[in-house]
Write a protein that holds these residues in place. Sequence first.
Motif: not given
Length: 242
Positions: A120-142
């Motif tokens: 799952v970690r490898t799948w989400f890390a792929r550029v072309e993967a349609d990762a869920p919004a919470w995954w993309r937002a997890s790097g935001d400091p707030v």
Amino acid sequence: MDALAGLLDGPRARGAFLLRMTMNPPWSVRIQDEAPLAIVAVVRGHAWVLPADQPGVRLTAGDVIVSRRLLTALPVLAVVRAGDWDSPLVDLLAREIGRDDPGQELVLDRLLDLLVVAVVRTWFARVEADAPAWWRASGDPVVGRALRLLHHTPQHPWTVAELAAACGASRAAFARRFTDLVGEPPIAYLTGWRLALAADLLREPDASVGSVARRVGYGSPFALSTAFRRRYGVSPRDHRAR
């Protein structure tokens, strides 16, 4: 607990059914299970996966597929190719399946957990993967901090003001930023997260509706049942029976 850990902490392998198959062509296997998660790993040769409503996918040695949806975060069929990652887990699991040592069921369960997390970690890390919004937002400091708080303590009676204060932002700015990055307001996200966790926890044989309600932040079994039926169309007990 980060977002991925929170996602996978509930559906953990317990007495998982594992099967090693060695066959010569032509052959086919129909997989029609009711498990919340199924994984197929190709160790040697190649195989075709033919979903009922999607084009076929060719797999070669080292490829792994995750079938069915995991809290709706994955597509029905997620494929991780051998070249996408560098992991010994597939070979190790293939070797351990054939052993019959003491504690072997526990070893296989934990290896399967590791494989799921790695895939799952490898799948989400792929550029072309349609990762869920919470995954993309997890790097935001707030917003990332807010997500970790919600995932780690869903039983807490969170409010938007309390989350904003914990993340060092004003209430209005936090609510706007969370909604923009995650796609829904904080409390709506928390509700969905609680119910998704409840759906997984209810699969545990010793879990009662009352105990699950307390673990995910509902004050009573009735409150959980009402919200669960509204979201999934069935009662918690009917969900577990299925």
